[in-house]
Design a protein around this motif. Structure first.
Motif, mmCIF file in Angstrom:
data_model
loop_
_atom_site.group_PDB
_atom_site.id
_atom_site.type_symbol
_atom_site.label_atom_id
_atom_site.label_comp_id
_atom_site.label_asym_id
_atom_site.label_seq_id
_atom_site.Cartn_x
_atom_site.Cartn_y
_atom_site.Cartn_z
ATOM 1 N N LEU A 85 3.576 -4.762 44.625
ATOM 2 C CA LEU A 85 2.421 -4.875 44.476
ATOM 3 C C LEU A 85 1.980 -3.787 43.395
ATOM 4 O O LEU A 85 0.928 -4.062 42.254
ATOM 5 C CB LEU A 85 1.442 -4.519 45.749
ATOM 6 C CG LEU A 85 1.381 -5.526 46.927
ATOM 7 C CD1 LEU A 85 0.862 -5.201 48.086
ATOM 8 C CD2 LEU A 85 0.781 -6.711 46.175
ATOM 9 N N VAL A 86 2.446 -2.551 43.438
ATOM 10 C CA VAL A 86 2.252 -1.467 42.424
ATOM 11 C C VAL A 86 2.569 -1.918 41.030
ATOM 12 O O VAL A 86 1.889 -1.716 40.156
ATOM 13 C CB VAL A 86 2.907 -0.281 42.815
ATOM 14 C CG1 VAL A 86 2.848 0.884 41.469
ATOM 15 C CG2 VAL A 86 2.263 0.570 43.894
ATOM 16 N N ALA A 87 3.713 -2.667 40.999
ATOM 17 C CA ALA A 87 4.404 -3.026 39.796
ATOM 18 C C ALA A 87 3.529 -4.276 39.251
ATOM 19 O O ALA A 87 2.984 -4.261 37.952
ATOM 20 C CB ALA A 87 5.652 -3.592 39.696
ATOM 21 N N MET A 88 3.077 -5.061 39.974
ATOM 22 C CA MET A 88 2.034 -6.086 39.524
ATOM 23 C C MET A 88 0.698 -5.774 39.065
ATOM 24 O O MET A 88 0.034 -6.201 38.184
ATOM 25 C CB MET A 88 2.056 -7.183 40.507
ATOM 26 C CG MET A 88 3.355 -8.057 40.819
ATOM 27 S SD MET A 88 3.185 -9.412 41.963
ATOM 28 C CE MET A 88 4.931 -9.853 42.283
ATOM 29 N N LYS A 89 0.319 -4.478 39.892
ATOM 30 C CA LYS A 89 -1.148 -4.185 39.467
ATOM 31 C C LYS A 89 -0.905 -3.523 38.233
ATOM 32 O O LYS A 89 -1.863 -3.511 37.373
ATOM 33 C CB LYS A 89 -1.431 -3.025 40.609
ATOM 34 C CG LYS A 89 -2.943 -2.666 40.608
ATOM 35 C CD LYS A 89 -3.788 -3.912 40.518
ATOM 36 C CE LYS A 89 -5.319 -3.425 40.346
ATOM 37 N NZ LYS A 89 -6.217 -4.593 40.340
ATOM 38 N N LEU A 90 -0.144 -2.846 37.893
ATOM 39 C CA LEU A 90 0.236 -2.151 36.553
ATOM 40 C C LEU A 90 0.139 -3.210 35.464
ATOM 41 O O LEU A 90 -0.494 -2.952 34.513
ATOM 42 C CB LEU A 90 1.476 -1.198 36.713
ATOM 43 C CG LEU A 90 1.407 -0.001 37.340
ATOM 44 C CD1 LEU A 90 2.707 0.817 37.381
ATOM 45 C CD2 LEU A 90 0.310 1.100 36.857
ATOM 46 N N SER A 91 1.027 -4.004 35.916
ATOM 47 C CA SER A 91 1.122 -5.284 34.749
ATOM 48 C C SER A 91 -0.327 -5.898 34.485
ATOM 49 O O SER A 91 -0.512 -6.425 33.376
ATOM 50 C CB SER A 91 2.146 -6.373 35.118
ATOM 51 O OG SER A 91 3.405 -5.725 35.248
ATOM 52 N N ALA A 190 10.988 -12.468 41.798
ATOM 53 C CA ALA A 190 11.876 -12.895 41.034
ATOM 54 C C ALA A 190 11.155 -13.430 39.466
ATOM 55 O O ALA A 190 11.692 -13.161 38.557
ATOM 56 C CB ALA A 190 12.742 -14.162 41.620
ATOM 57 N N ASN A 191 10.150 -14.352 39.907
ATOM 58 C CA ASN A 191 9.404 -14.908 38.680
ATOM 59 C C ASN A 191 8.648 -13.838 37.938
ATOM 60 O O ASN A 191 8.776 -14.044 36.777
ATOM 61 C CB ASN A 191 8.472 -15.965 39.157
ATOM 62 C CG ASN A 191 8.857 -17.283 39.535
ATOM 63 O OD1 ASN A 191 9.015 -18.219 38.562
ATOM 64 N ND2 ASN A 191 9.393 -17.589 40.546
ATOM 65 N N PHE A 192 8.190 -12.962 38.607
ATOM 66 C CA PHE A 192 7.434 -11.662 37.810
ATOM 67 C C PHE A 192 8.695 -10.825 37.119
ATOM 68 O O PHE A 192 8.419 -10.553 35.976
ATOM 69 C CB PHE A 192 6.861 -10.975 39.018
ATOM 70 C CG PHE A 192 6.310 -9.570 38.534
ATOM 71 C CD1 PHE A 192 5.337 -9.437 37.620
ATOM 72 C CD2 PHE A 192 7.049 -8.389 38.840
ATOM 73 C CE1 PHE A 192 4.894 -8.331 37.297
ATOM 74 C CE2 PHE A 192 6.606 -7.218 38.233
ATOM 75 C CZ PHE A 192 5.467 -7.027 37.443
ATOM 76 N N ALA A 193 9.723 -10.637 37.782
ATOM 77 C CA ALA A 193 10.808 -9.609 37.125
ATOM 78 C C ALA A 193 11.234 -10.225 36.040
ATOM 79 O O ALA A 193 11.616 -9.422 35.021
ATOM 80 C CB ALA A 193 11.912 -9.417 38.129
ATOM 81 N N VAL A 194 11.683 -11.597 35.952
ATOM 82 C CA VAL A 194 12.248 -12.174 34.693
ATOM 83 C C VAL A 194 11.249 -12.102 33.610
ATOM 84 O O VAL A 194 11.801 -11.672 32.402
ATOM 85 C CB VAL A 194 12.566 -13.551 35.012
ATOM 86 C CG1 VAL A 194 12.984 -14.290 33.876
ATOM 87 C CG2 VAL A 194 13.818 -13.510 36.063
ATOM 88 N N LEU A 196 8.904 -9.821 33.302
ATOM 89 C CA LEU A 196 8.672 -8.590 32.964
ATOM 90 C C LEU A 196 9.923 -8.037 32.068
ATOM 91 O O LEU A 196 9.595 -7.329 31.078
ATOM 92 C CB LEU A 196 8.747 -7.814 34.150
ATOM 93 C CG LEU A 196 8.288 -6.246 33.738
ATOM 94 C CD1 LEU A 196 7.011 -5.924 33.241
ATOM 95 C CD2 LEU A 196 8.426 -5.581 35.290
ATOM 96 N N ASP A 197 11.048 -8.546 32.183
ATOM 97 C CA ASP A 197 12.145 -8.251 31.464
ATOM 98 C C ASP A 197 12.203 -8.737 30.157
ATOM 99 O O ASP A 197 12.680 -8.184 28.991
ATOM 100 C CB ASP A 197 13.593 -8.690 32.208
ATOM 101 C CG ASP A 197 14.717 -8.309 31.594
ATOM 102 O OD1 ASP A 197 14.992 -6.997 31.506
ATOM 103 O OD2 ASP A 197 15.527 -9.132 30.974
ATOM 104 N N LEU A 198 11.550 -9.891 29.960
ATOM 105 C CA LEU A 198 11.515 -10.720 28.690
ATOM 106 C C LEU A 198 10.403 -9.954 27.859
ATOM 107 O O LEU A 198 10.582 -9.613 26.472
ATOM 108 C CB LEU A 198 11.007 -12.090 29.077
ATOM 109 C CG LEU A 198 12.410 -13.086 29.445
ATOM 110 C CD1 LEU A 198 11.503 -14.537 29.526
ATOM 111 C CD2 LEU A 198 13.269 -13.201 28.473
#
Length: 707
Positions: A85-91, A190-194, A196-198
């Motif tokens: 949640l923190v990572a997504m909120k930052l994004s 997983a969908n978020f992390a990929v 984010l990595d791109l």
């Protein structure tokens, strides 16, 4: 709870002091605190709002502080969800903007890159917590790559809304429990992390992107185009492969760019990869398209100026050597191209290196276009050599069509003339290819070329038909006379088989209206005689075409017979007999047309007399009667009408003529002489209408006392 608010602010906002109620935050407000083991990150008293807005930390986001907060979670599962949640909120706050990528400043790219690295550390921590959770609960974990690959197979594989994923993660915590909730969460992560990595990878190469650039298939393709335009081909291919998209267009663009830089070896590798990628996605048609794009790019590249010396040199070499070595400079022993007289004296405007590169792509990927390339660059001997070396009907078909397309029919004629004149072991093969070339040329409706090819080896029936077809397709009176003469010459060379049916010989010519050579000879002879009446110039000769089997040709035959009748009665009668025309109708229409020109009326009667022997009395009277009424009513020439009336045979026709002239007494006398009751009644009606009472009484008396 207040301490948690401060910690969340430290994690999510930098020193500039953005508000916590920025875009997207209010959408999930009040949702996070409803789950056991999850910190209520967005919940609190109204008085907390002022504190949150006014307080700033010197260092933010703070990874150590975030980790300290996550360590307070009641379980690894809670820590995993909190970190996500923190990572997504930052994004949402920092990396999901709508700013124009092309106008993004470098400082903004650097800020986004630094934030992305921080968020990556947080999401990696979340992934570790998820893996630990699966291990603790003795659940099978397939791995993040497998989860991503599986998600690409779904119907919504390319649809990704960061706000929506954030809320789905909260909803999963609110309503789902157990393994189902965990599996849903890891898919979202997983969908978020990929993505984010791109984003991190692209930002590292100074390519400004956000999550919105990977939200739909359309936006992903747009991002790929932008990356390719910036010439980051490796990255574009990496992104394309990550989303299981076809990278052939990227490889192709890369290869064409290298061609423009004259890096031909590297360009080959890239073009081949483009074709391989296209084939792997079942796009077989793209192979030829990609290869031809490479050839076209090469042809438009480095250009050199050359003189016209090639044509002269080529001609001299050919005249010198062809007498001894054949068209390709081969000896009769059949040696290959090492003995050929051909030299690469290219008359095109591309240098030899580019020329060879073009040949590489054509020979390997699109050999069917090689002949067109040779013709385009005036490598005529190479084209013929390629066709004959393959010894295939397909190559000859391409050669024939190329000669037609580039209007170099003489090349095809010269090629087969030389090959057919040589004695070699493969003569039968050459003859078969020659026949196939004629067939292809006929399909293309180039019958003049087919005729010239045919007479290289065999004259006679088929050549005569080809000449006749050439007559049908010609555009001038001079050519028409030439092809009719050629057709008759070929017919006269055939003897003993005049009655053989063309269909039994395998010759299809029903559209010409002929079935055997004897019939063809008669029709061609008629056409030659008829063509003498056509105008010397213009396209009028087309209307004198009487060869064929359709309504237009039938009209031409009838018209020709009418126009010729009073000029050449014998020829007109031959037309009537040959094509079974209605002689009476032809005569009537011919005389009507003749009478419209008053200058010729004087010679009408002598000409008409010559037709007497071709008709019976009844038909003759019909023709003369029509001529009589044309002269009387349409031409107002009573004198000549009286003269032509003398040619009538039957008394009834004469009576009708007298009535038309107003000579009722003479009509009555003739009717009485032949005792025709019908004619007397007709005369009585005319007498009554004219007010001739005396003649009317005579008619009535005769009818009462008729024999």
């Amino acid at each position: 709870k207040r301490i948690i608010f401060y910690a969340y602010k430290a994690c999510c906002f930098e020193q500039s002091g953005e508000n916590s109620d920025s875009a997207g935050e209010t959408r999930s407000e009040g949702r996070a605190g409803t789950n056991d083991g999850i910190f209520p990150l967005l919940e609190g008293l109204p008085t907390d709002e002022m504190v949150r807005k006014s307080y700033h930390y010197k260092i933010a986001p703070s990874i150590p502080l975030c980790e300290s907060i996550l360590s307070l979670s009641t379980s690894s599962e809670a820590a995993a969800v909190n970190a996500s949640l923190v990572a997504m909120k930052l994004s949402i706050v920092f990396l999901n903007g709508d700013s124009d990528k092309r106008g993004t400043k470098m400082t903004q790219i650097l800020n986004d890159l630094e934030r992305t690295e921080t968020i990556l550390e947080i999401i990696e921590k979340a992934q570790e917590c998820f893996e630990a959770t699966f291990s603790e609960k003795m659940l099978e974990f397939e791995g993040w790559d497998s989860i991503w690959d599986a998600s690409m197979a779904g119907d919504d594989a390319y649809n990704f809304d960061l706000y929506d994923i954030y809320e789905k993660l909260l909803a999963a915590l609110a309503f789902d429990k157990g393994s189902a909730m965990l599996r849903n969460c890891v898919v979202y992560v997983a969908n978020f992390a990929v993505r984010l990595d791109l984003i991190h990878t692209l930002l590292s190469h100074d390519i400004p992107v956000s999550f919105k650039d990977f939200a739909t298939l359309s936006s992903i393709n747009g991002t790929l185009r932008f990356i390719s335009e910036e010439e980051y081909y490796n990255i574009a291919i990496f992104v394309s492969n990550k989303f299981a998209l076809n990278p052939s267009k990227i490889w192709e663009t890369w290869g064409l760019g290298l061609i423009n830089l004259s890096e031909y070896i590297e360009a080959r590798a890239k073009v081949e990869r483009a074709i391989k990628a296209a084939l792997s996605f079942s796009e077989e048609s793209r192979q030829a398209e990609i290869a031809m794009h490479a050839v076209e790019t090469l042809e438009k590249g480095r250009m050199v100026k050359v003189s016209k010396i090639y044509d002269t040199t080529h001609k001299l070499l050919q005249e010198k050597n062809v007498k001894h070595k054949g068209w390709f400079g081969f000896r009769d022993t059949g040696k290959t191209s090492s003995d050929a007289i051909f030299r690469n004296l290219s008359s095109s405007q591309i240098d030899s290196e580019v020329y060879n590169e073009c040949l590489y792509y054509l020979k390997r990927f699109v050999p069917e276009n090689l002949l067109q390339f040779y013709f385009k660059h005036k490598q005529y001997q190479q084209a013929c050599l390629f066709a004959i070396e393959n010894k295939s009907t397909k190559s000859i078909e391409h050669l024939s069509k190329a000669c037609i397309h580039f209007e170099r029919e003489d090349i095809l004629i010269s090629f087969f003339r030389e090959e057919l004149s040589r004695d070699s072991d493969n003569r039968e093969v050459i003859v078969d290819l020659w026949k196939h070339a004629i067939e292809i040329v006929c399909i293309e409706k180039r019958f003049a070329l087919a005729y010239r090819l045919q007479i290289l080896e065999v004259s006679g029936t088929f050549a005569a038909i080809l000449a006749l077809r050439s007559f049908k397709e010609c555009d001038s009176r001079q050519d028409a006379d030439l092809w009719l003469g050629n057709s008759m010459d070929q017919i006269l060379q055939v003897s003993g088989r005049e009655h053989d049916n063309f269909e039994t010989l395998g010759i299809q010519c029903r559209d010409l209206g002929i079935s055997n050579l004897l019939e063809m000879r008669g029709i061609v002879g008629l056409q030659i005689d008829v063509m003498k009446f056509a105008e010397k110039d213009g396209s009028d000769f087309k209307s004198w075409d009487i060869v064929g089997d359709n309504d237009m040709i039938a009209f031409h035959r009838r018209r020709a017979a009418e126009l010729i009748l009073l000029k050449d009665g014998n020829l007109a009668f031959r037309l009537i007999q040959e094509f079974r025309l209605q002689a009476t109708e032809v005569y009537i229409d011919s005389i009507r047309q003749y009478c419209k020109n008053k200058k010729h009326i004087g010679s009408l009667i002598p000409l008409v007399k010559d037709l007497k022997g071709t008709l019976g009395d009844l038909d003759w009277d019909h023709v003369i009667g029509s001529a009589f009424f044309v002269l009387l009513n349409e031409c107002n020439d009573r004198a000549r009408a009286k003269q032509i009336m003398k040619l009538l045979v039957s008394d009834h026709s004469k009576i009708l003529a007298y009535l038309a002239l107003g000579k009722l007494e003479k009509a009555f006398d003739l009717a009485v002489a032949c005792a025709d009751e019908v004619d007397i009644q007709l005369i009585a009606k005319h007498a009554k209408s004219k007010g001739k009472q005396q003649l009317l009484r005579k008619c009535e008396e005769w009818l009462r006392n008729k024999p």
